[in-house]
Scaffold this motif. Structure first.
Motif: not given
Ligand code: SF4
Ligand code: SF4
Length: 463
Positions: A124-136, A141-147, A149-152, A157-159
């Motif tokens: 699951f983390t591998w999928i997350e990294a492929k979609v959202e990028g590396d750990h930084l 992204l987690d700390q940014s407000p919803m927009n 791009r983030k929603l997409g 990822k959840h899909g």
């Protein structure tokens, strides 16, 4: 000079420890390679085995199937019945003992490399990294407000997580309901109630455990992490930081000191459970070895010997020589002996297993009957259970008293995997000196296989 640097590092570490999900930094090295090898190995078995088939007498069935409705467990050519519960108990005991043995040898090695929670969290983390990028990028992204791009990104990822969890659930249920029969029922959801329940439950379970809960399962929910300590002894090897060599940390950046830890915090950043191994042995540590990989790279860069973090026992860290074999390791020796004992018991139970089970019941309604032909008869119900996957014929004989035998038909065919109840009459000449209740034996043998033969005790009632 060192104080601002320390503050920045501490702030960075706090980010990893406290801000929502842990987004571990990817690392490479032998333990990471081994971890992914285990992911591939276990998942190829899990997702692949369910599709294997097995041919029996021209009929094809699923090779591995736990058919609860018909109380059978198919394992390639082997078919286990509820009567084989002892064998299954040995398998479970063997698995538990193997876990204890591994833990006594090298701590939570199972957790770090083979536990489904670890394996699925890695995927699951591998999928997350492929979609959202590396750990930084993920932290940002987690700390940014919803927009948009983030929603997409979160939706994709959840899909993907959902698709993976759904396929895992289908595979899991496919071990209980033949997967080739299950798949066509999915598009219109004409699955049975139990299949429906397990498909939804297992999909949600995988999604929540591996996608959302992740390391929290290892940290707070896994009971094994709480009692693993009782299996440890001072010779158990765990991932450990060599504080004698590493401290005082950061010394390489300061003059006049010789500690090898440069306090870079990378061992914390790569840790999937977000702990600092330099704080000592902690129950949250799953012995995955990723901090070893990361620290070895740091050591190589600063020109120090690798192994500042390594698999070491308490004794070895205290400077004692590693034990030789099982000498001085009573726990390991006990678990190893139990492994051998239960393996032998399991092998013996399997080899001694008969594919014919017989149950003999004397008819209690009538004690005996004397016939005009000068014989005494007793009635019995004999149940023949053919555990083989082919129909077989069996010959029934009775011994134990002079002239005793079955009246009428003596050979009976029984369908594959079926029980056939027989009502049999046993007779012997009435001019016998024996009286009262006498022991007799029913001998049931497969007509085309002399090695399949069962003897059952019973009794014959005389006047
Ligand atoms: S990775 Fe090694 S050098 Fe860096 S903080 Fe951890 S133990 Fe110290
Ligand atoms: S401390 Fe090291 S071995 Fe333990 S869980 Fe973290 S990365 Fe894995």
């Amino acid at each position: 000079m060192s104080k601002p640097i320390n503050k920045v590092r501490e702030a960075k570490l706090e980010l990893y420890r406290k801000k929502g999900n842990i987004h571990a930094k990817a690392t490479s090295g032998k333990f990471n390679t081994l971890r992914w090898a285990m992911v591939w190995f276990t998942q190829l078995i899990f997702y692949g085995t369910v599709w294997l088939t097995w041919d029996v007498n021209g009929l094809t069935r699923q090779a591995v199937l736990l058919d609860i409705a018909h109380e059978k467990f198919y394992l390639f050519g082997l078919v286990l019945w509820p009567q084989d519960a002892l064998l299954m108990a040995f398998v479970l005991i063997l698995a538990a003992t193997a876990l204890f043995f591994t833990t006594a040898l090298a701590g939570r090695l199972f957790c770090g490399f083979a536990c489904p929670q670890t394996v699925y969290t890695s995927i699951f983390t591998w999928i997350e990294a492929k979609v959202e990028g590396d750990h930084l990028a993920r932290l940002k992204l987690d700390q940014s407000p919803m927009n948009a791009r983030k929603l997409g990104l979160k939706t994709i990822k959840h899909g993907l997580w959902f698709i993976f969890a759904a396929w895992t659930a289908i595979t899991f249920v496919g071990y209980f309901t033949p997967i080739r029969e299950l798949l066509p029922t999915l598009p219109d959801w004409s699955v049975g109630p139990w299949e429906g329940f397990w498909l939804i439950f297992y999909c949600a379970f995988t999604y929540v455990q591996a996608g959302l809960a992740r390391e929290a399962v290892c940290q707070h929910m896994c009971p094994y992490s709480r009692f693993q300590g009782v299996m440890f002894d001072p010779t158990t090897r765990n991932v450990a930081y060599d504080s004698q060599r590493g401290e005082p940390r950061n010394a390489r950046l300061q003059a006049g000191n010789s500690g090898d830890c440069i306090d870079c915090g990378i061992c914390v950043q790569v840790c999937p459970t977000g702990i600092d191994i330099r704080d000592g042995l902690q129950y949250q540590c799953i012995n995955c070895g990723l901090c070893i990989d990361a620290c070895d790279q740091v050591m190589a860069k600063v020109g120090a010997p690798t192994g500042l973090i390594r698999f070491k026992s308490e004794k070895e860290l205290a400077g004692e020589a590693p034990p030789k074999g099982l000498v001085g390791r009573p726990r390991v020796a006990i678990y190893a002996s139990l492994l051998v004992v239960f393996t032998l018991l399991g092998a013996w139970t399997l080899s001694d297993r008969s594919l014919l089970l017989v149950d003999v019941l004397r008819d209690r309604g009538a004690l005996h009957r004397e016939t005009a032909e000068g014989t005494i008869e007793n009635a019995y119900t004999v149940k023949l259970l053919n555990l083989d996957e082919t129909a077989r014929s069996f010959k029934v004989e009775v011994t134990g008293l002079p002239g005793i035998g079955i009246v009428g038909e003596r050979e009976f065919s029984v369908d594959a995997g079926s029980i056939r109840p027989l009502s049999l009459t046993v007779a012997m000449p009435s001019d016998t000196e024996a009286k009262g209740i006498q022991p007799i034996h029913f001998q049931i043998s497969a007509t085309h296989d002399a090695s399949t033969s069962v003897m059952e005790k019973s009794s014959f009632v005389l006047p």
